[in-house]
Motif scaffolding. Structure first.
Motif, PDB file in Angstrom:
ATOM      1  N   ASN A 184     -18.165 -29.801  17.368  1.00  0.00           N
ATOM      2  CA  ASN A 184     -19.301 -30.677  17.093  1.00  0.00           C
ATOM      3  C   ASN A 184     -20.544 -29.808  17.044  1.00  0.00           C
ATOM      4  O   ASN A 184     -20.981 -29.286  18.060  1.00  0.00           O
ATOM      5  CB  ASN A 184     -19.401 -31.734  18.204  1.00  0.00           C
ATOM      6  CG  ASN A 184     -20.227 -32.929  17.806  1.00  0.00           C
ATOM      7  OD1 ASN A 184     -20.244 -33.309  16.641  1.00  0.00           O
ATOM      8  ND2 ASN A 184     -20.907 -33.541  18.764  1.00  0.00           N
ATOM      9  N   VAL A 185     -21.074 -29.618  15.848  1.00  0.00           N
ATOM     10  CA  VAL A 185     -22.167 -28.657  15.665  1.00  0.00           C
ATOM     11  C   VAL A 185     -23.340 -29.319  14.945  1.00  0.00           C
ATOM     12  O   VAL A 185     -23.188 -30.379  14.322  1.00  0.00           O
ATOM     13  CB  VAL A 185     -21.685 -27.416  14.874  1.00  0.00           C
ATOM     14  CG1 VAL A 185     -20.512 -26.746  15.573  1.00  0.00           C
ATOM     15  CG2 VAL A 185     -21.309 -27.781  13.436  1.00  0.00           C
ATOM     16  N   ILE A 226     -12.460 -31.846  13.313  1.00  0.00           N
ATOM     17  CA  ILE A 226     -11.269 -31.875  14.163  1.00  0.00           C
ATOM     18  C   ILE A 226     -10.232 -30.956  13.533  1.00  0.00           C
ATOM     19  O   ILE A 226      -9.958 -31.035  12.333  1.00  0.00           O
ATOM     20  CB  ILE A 226     -10.754 -33.315  14.372  1.00  0.00           C
ATOM     21  CG1 ILE A 226     -11.805 -34.083  15.185  1.00  0.00           C
ATOM     22  CG2 ILE A 226      -9.401 -33.314  15.088  1.00  0.00           C
ATOM     23  CD1 ILE A 226     -11.474 -35.508  15.479  1.00  0.00           C
ATOM     24  N   ASP A 272     -16.604 -34.455   9.174  1.00  0.00           N
ATOM     25  CA  ASP A 272     -17.531 -35.548   8.884  1.00  0.00           C
ATOM     26  C   ASP A 272     -18.922 -35.101   9.338  1.00  0.00           C
ATOM     27  O   ASP A 272     -19.046 -34.173  10.134  1.00  0.00           O
ATOM     28  CB  ASP A 272     -17.096 -36.819   9.624  1.00  0.00           C
ATOM     29  CG  ASP A 272     -17.763 -38.074   9.055  1.00  0.00           C
ATOM     30  OD1 ASP A 272     -18.445 -37.984   8.016  1.00  0.00           O
ATOM     31  OD2 ASP A 272     -17.601 -39.144   9.660  1.00  0.00           O
ATOM     32  N   ILE A 279     -22.359 -32.189  12.413  1.00  0.00           N
ATOM     33  CA  ILE A 279     -21.053 -32.067  11.760  1.00  0.00           C
ATOM     34  C   ILE A 279     -19.955 -32.081  12.821  1.00  0.00           C
ATOM     35  O   ILE A 279     -20.027 -31.325  13.792  1.00  0.00           O
ATOM     36  CB  ILE A 279     -20.969 -30.746  10.953  1.00  0.00           C
ATOM     37  CG1 ILE A 279     -22.100 -30.676   9.923  1.00  0.00           C
ATOM     38  CG2 ILE A 279     -19.602 -30.595  10.297  1.00  0.00           C
ATOM     39  CD1 ILE A 279     -22.354 -29.273   9.371  1.00  0.00           C
ATOM     40  N   THR A 280     -18.986 -32.937  12.623  1.00  0.00           N
ATOM     41  CA  THR A 280     -17.845 -32.983  13.541  1.00  0.00           C
ATOM     42  C   THR A 280     -16.590 -32.569  12.795  1.00  0.00           C
ATOM     43  O   THR A 280     -16.278 -33.121  11.742  1.00  0.00           O
ATOM     44  CB  THR A 280     -17.659 -34.397  14.125  1.00  0.00           C
ATOM     45  OG1 THR A 280     -18.884 -34.817  14.714  1.00  0.00           O
ATOM     46  CG2 THR A 280     -16.562 -34.403  15.179  1.00  0.00           C
TER      47      THR A 280
END
Lengths: 323, 323
Positions: free
Chosen positions: B220-221, B212, B193, B209-210
């Motif tokens: 998390n970037v 998982i 996401d 941008i996350t």
């Protein structure tokens, strides 16, 4: 200022060490649910009074400030009791289990005209002023992006795993990341979203939160109870950035210019534990007959609780207190 | 290996400097849309051949590898032409404007049995092996969280602002952050996401941008074309973390243990520009008669393009090539 410490855990020890190191504040009493725990704590930290119940401590007329250092799942009842007794309170973070509890306590404090503060220590520290000044002086140009990490590897600690102890990384660690954003960004939040990895018990172990502010700053922060974070906070602007070495207890603030060229490192003043600033802020507020600290107003404490509620709702992280 | 450089911009200069510093690779030709630009570039960088069109360069039978260093909006046509002519290609990142273009070019290369590689230089660098080894040796325990930033303050550069140049931070900078995650995390992506702040022209200026992963790692970037990022990447595990000083060109890799205790700093080998590894990888792949480099397979190039398409779709960041 005579402080009564409620709780005898790790954070209560920190409070005792801090107060013992201050001239105008005193660790005057400690309260535990068990007399012998209180006695042992009092003996260890040279505290004059030891109470075997929170009620007795709250009733002590000589106490100027009650510091509530129990787990956050247990803040509500004791804070309520203290406020009802007219006792000024400094309550550990996370302030309450949820915004409903927070609103209730803040309303009560206003009603009773009793001083109430959240012990989110980073808000009271000198780093706040140093960073704000760098920003206000235009040293990094226009801020555009804020990032922050807080991560501790805690294994399967009950307070992280258990819903009844308000588990998860968010209330324990993420609260610092959210406050980091709020401290250095004035604009209102336009949107907030987040994701997390959960434990078998339904608590967030690692989370990521993205906040877009009305002035176009993007904040992307994360916290984890499962790993060793770098714990760095960065405010990146058009002309440089500010790197804070530890968002949980800043010691050095590094300013870089265009192209990541080093400009300067600023060290915060020598400190006892870093917790002293919150006690000194409470002392000053009490002298000034305020009902909330200047550094962390009730609206802000409540707002951060509301953000955490919103994130938990999205993630499906629920505590018994939410019902 | 004789390399023909297409394009004469900043990245083409980097390629020329790199090739001039290598023994077994040569900057043999340069191609521009204008003969005089090609001539000037050839003179400046001591390149034997200068072509006033891409077509002429591609037709040069002595060229072993065509390096395509035009803006990413202009990769598709020239790469297609080179592949059709049977010329091995190394194409700058972002590989193409979108996944449709990428799929088309990769399919064509397979069909023609022509070598094709994405010049995402970080994938070929020694830092990859160093970090992977630290992780494989269990030096940080179980990885739980990955963070990475890439930010450059670019003002209003056309290539960032204009949809027809595939603007935005994602394709220019975010591609490094996504590759950082993919390089060091083997598990499949469970969810991705993102959010962004857009320019008036509809391009993402700053994004978050996350991701998982299926093994429970949270990444998390963020990237930004509007500010000076710290550009640090962190892999945080249960027993420590690895901090990479610059995800765009790693020079030092710092290992920290439990409690953020410093363990060691590893320096990457002395380099020319850091771009040499991608040229050397192409050379080896050509010697071994491969059609894609070992370090960055086509499936991976395509997958990252698909992730970027998905994020852009969510953000409403559209290029003319998307139609």
């Amino acid at each position: 200022m005579k402080v009564g410490i409620i709780g005898t855990g790790w954070i209560a020890e920190k409070a005792a060490i801090t107060l013992n190191g201050l001239d105008n504040c005193e660790a005057y009493a400690v309260g535990s649910r068990q007399q012998e725990t209180a006695d042992a704590f009092a003996a260890k930290w040279n505290i004059p009074k030891a109470y075997g119940s929170y009620t007795e401590l709250i009733a002590d007329k000589d106490i100027d400030l009650v510091y509530i250092g129990t787990p956050h799942s247990h803040h509500y009842d004791v804070t309520r009791q203290a406020i009802m007794a007219g006792k000024p309170c400094l309550v550990e973070k996370a302030f309450m289990a949820n915004a409903t509890q927070a609103q209730d306590i803040i309303r009560l404090a206003h009603e009773k005209q009793v001083f109430l503060a959240e012990a989110i220590w980073t808000r009271y520290q000198p780093a706040v002023g140093i960073v704000r000044k760098l920003m206000a002086d235009g040293r990094i140009g226009q801020p555009r992006m804020v990032t922050a990490t807080l991560g501790y590897s805690m294994g399967n600690k009950p307070r992280i795993m258990r819903p009844d102890l308000c588990g998860g990384a968010l209330l324990d660690l993420g609260v610092y990341a959210l406050n980091f954003v709020r401290m250095f960004c004035d604009a209102d939040i336009e949107s907030i979203d987040g994701h997390c990895v959960k434990s078998d018990t339904g608590m967030d172990l690692t989370n990521a939160i993205t906040i877009i502010l009305k002035d176009g700053i993007l904040a992307n922060v994360q916290s984890s109870a499962q790993c060793v974070g770098d714990n760095i906070g960065v405010i990146a602007g058009t002309q440089g950035n500010i790197i804070i070495d530890n968002i949980n207890n800043p010691q050095t603030i590094t300013l870089n210019g265009p192209g990541r060229t080093f400009v300067e490192t600023i060290h915060v003043p020598q400190q006892i534990t870093g917790y002293e600033y919150q006690f000194l802020a409470c002392r000053q507020a009490l002298i000034d007959k305020l009902t909330e600290p200047r550094e962390m107003p009730h609206t802000e404490t409540l707002y951060v609780m509301q953000l955490m509620d919103e994130l938990r709702r999205k993630w499906g992280v629920r505590y018994p207190m939410d019902n």
